[in-house]
Design an enzyme around this catalytic site. Structure first.
Site, short mmCIF file in Angstrom:
data_model
loop_
_atom_site.label_atom_id
_atom_site.label_comp_id
_atom_site.label_asym_id
_atom_site.label_seq_id
_atom_site.Cartn_x
_atom_site.Cartn_y
_atom_site.Cartn_z
N LYS A 113 0.86 -1.18 0.00
CA LYS A 113 0.00 0.00 0.00
C LYS A 113 0.90 1.24 0.00
O LYS A 113 1.69 1.45 0.92
CB LYS A 113 -0.90 0.00 1.24
CG LYS A 113 -1.92 1.13 1.24
CD LYS A 113 -2.89 0.97 2.40
CE LYS A 113 -3.93 2.08 2.44
NZ LYS A 113 -4.88 1.91 3.55
N ASP A 145 -8.87 -1.72 5.49
CA ASP A 145 -8.59 -0.31 5.18
C ASP A 145 -8.63 0.58 6.41
O ASP A 145 -9.65 1.16 6.76
CB ASP A 145 -9.56 0.22 4.12
CG ASP A 145 -9.16 -0.23 2.72
OD1 ASP A 145 -8.06 -0.76 2.57
OD2 ASP A 145 -9.95 -0.06 1.79
N ASP A 205 -1.41 10.25 -6.61
CA ASP A 205 -0.01 9.90 -6.78
C ASP A 205 0.29 8.44 -6.44
O ASP A 205 1.40 7.96 -6.64
CB ASP A 205 0.89 10.82 -5.94
CG ASP A 205 0.58 10.78 -4.45
OD1 ASP A 205 -0.06 9.81 -3.99
OD2 ASP A 205 0.97 11.72 -3.74
N ASP A 248 -16.79 -0.19 -0.51
CA ASP A 248 -15.50 -0.64 -1.04
C ASP A 248 -14.49 -0.88 0.08
O ASP A 248 -13.38 -1.35 -0.18
CB ASP A 248 -14.94 0.37 -2.05
CG ASP A 248 -14.76 1.76 -1.45
OD1 ASP A 248 -15.79 2.37 -1.10
OD2 ASP A 248 -13.61 2.22 -1.33
#
Length: 498
Positions: A116, A273, A128, A263
């Site tokens: 990640k 996450d 980015d 998600d």
């Protein structure tokens, strides 16, 4: 999106890599290599996990592994990729999303290895593709803290850093966290293929998940006659039950996820996450830990209902395969019984009772009402209650001192003691000790590790990781980390960029 050309050197490992999710093909993944970072260095290393994975004892001192987990080396026999998915964000359909800053290296030892912050992908949406040091440290620490608490979660193997600049609200430095999971498939994967009418791909995805993780769904007639023998309805029910159990564990330990978009929901019922998360300080059901959540959609007390809403979205995505709405609703309805039952079980255990009863339910509700009214520190209360119930000392005021209105807690403690006297359980103390941690990753503790790491001092992070990996034990040299948060902790702002 134009991706910069790069060809990292190949690093040969002894890990038994297998194709895994990438074998589903081009409709599901986009092959690409990570974008290298200059002059990487170790930030955090999870030695027990490395050992469990069968990594060599020298991996933490080997520059090849350092570069591999930064994205500067291609691993042998792997095909790195990013995955496409869609989803609902803050209750609104957001369309195509995907791994915007995550690149999966491959699958080995039962885990997908994902970097990640490894650079731009086709799903970066003008971003980015990088992660910053602070967010990487927070995810690294919280993944392992949750694992030690017994809460299903993705894992974190290491964090590497680089002095390469990354712009967020200000210029920060780059970092990469290597996270692991049996699968990174999210509710949003199913939403993506359903929304675009790609029903063959939807079936392929569902069959992959069933065959890999829920093979019992092939015998769906064993679940319930209300599911019509449909394996995809059975899949929905399995995910519903796992999600209900996960939310019960979050609420029992006082964990706020902060951004429960579809998600960010794992098809395996894992905590996935780590962005603007927080463990509660003062108990407040209305607490919003994400400063980007202006409407309070993901406030702590709303999390169980949001999970059900997200499951409903998953059910809608599976409808082309389930076909019968009654079967889907039957699968989803199990949440309404499973979550309260799981939460009651968790809270009864925190109170030292082997199983929940109407009396433990009343005791729990009365307690939470009193704690919310007086904003009592959640973790400290449960830790002190465990110690108080062990001491049996009438002069022990460690619990009542947490309440400005001591009369209310005195009455509650009397009820608590009387219920234990009526229903004695030989392992009550042990049960409380196993369910009431002394240490959780409060925001200010993470901030201490982050501030030290910014000047290349990783000792605080290492010590904090060791403590969080044994959260139910006493740590004499770091007992202050189990104390009340300092005044400055309330000024810590955590948002979706965190």
């Amino acid at each position: 999106m134009h991706l910069p050309p790069h060809a990292p050197e190949v690093f040969e490992t002894s890990l038994p890599w297998v194709p895994g999710y990438s074998a589903l093909g081009a409709d599901f993944v986009s092959p690409l290599a990570p974008t290298p970072l200059p002059a990487p260095y170790w930030v955090g290393k999870n030695l027990p996990l490395g050992q469990a994975l069968g990594l060599p004892d020298t991996w933490t001192s080997d520059n090849e592994w350092l570069h591999a987990f930064t994205g500067n080396r291609n691993l042998d026999n792997t095909s790195a990729y990013s995955a496409v998915y869609s989803g609902h964000q803050f209750g609104q359909w957001a369309g195509q999303l995907g791994d915007g800053r995550a690149i999966t290296l491959g699958e080995a030892a039962g885990y997908e290895f994902q970097l990640k912050g490894a650079g731009p992908t086709p799903y970066s949406r003008m971003g980015d593709g990088r992660a910053v040091l602070r967010s990487s440290i927070r995810e690294f620490l919280c993944s392992e803290a949750m694992h030690a608490l017994g809460i299903p979660t993705t894992r974190a193997l290491c964090v590497t850093g680089s002095d390469a600049p990354v712009r967020r609200e200000a210029i920060e430095t780059a970092a990469v966290v290597t996270r692991l999971s049996p699968s990174m498939v999210r509710f949003g994967h199913f939403e993506h293929f359903c929304h675009h009418g790609l029903h063959d791909q939807l079936r392929t995805l569902a069959d992959y998940v069933i065959d890999r993780f829920y093979p019992q769904c092939r015998h769906a007639d064993a679940f319930s006659a209300n599911l019509g023998g449909n394996p995809y309805a059975a899949l929905l029910q399995c995910v519903t039950l796992r999600t209900a159990e996960l939310l019960a564990q979050w609420q029992a330990v006082g964990f706020c996820h902060g951004v429960m978009n579809t998600d960010n929901m794992s098809i395996l019922g894992l905590t996935l996450d780590y962005g603007p998360f927080q463990f509660l300080d003062a108990y407040d059901p209305a607490h919003i830990c994400n400063h980007s959540d202006h409407q309070g959609r993901y406030a702590f007390g709303k999390q169980p209902n949001v999970a059900y809403w997200n499951l409903f979205c998953l059910g809608q995505a599976l409808m082309p395969l389930i076909e019968d709405q009654a079967w889907a609703m039957s699968a989803l309805e199990t949440y309404k019984e499973a979550y309260p039952k799981a939460f009651a079980q968790r809270m009864a255990a925190k109170l030292g009772f082997e199983r929940p009863t109407a009396a433990t339910g009343t005791l729990t509700q009365d307690l939470l009402t009193a704690m919310a009214a007086q904003r009592v520190d959640y973790t400290i209360f449960w830790s002190r209650l465990t110690q108080w119930s062990t001491a049996h000392d009438p002069k022990d005021h460690r619990v009542r001192d947490l309440f400005l209105d001591s009369a209310s807690i005195d009455a509650w403690l009397l009820q608590f003691s009387e219920l234990h006297a009526q229903h004695p359980y030989a392992h009550s103390t042990e049960l409380m000790q196993k369910n009431n941690p002394q240490f959780v990753l409060r925001n200010h503790l993470g901030e201490l590790a982050i501030q030290a790491a910014r000047v290349k001092d990783f000792s605080v992070l290492e010590d904090l990781l060791n403590v969080l990996q044994a959260p139910f034990e006493a740590h004499a040299h770091h007992q202050d980390w189990a104390d009340f948060p300092p005044d400055w902790a309330s000024a810590i702002a955590i948002s979706c960029s965190s």
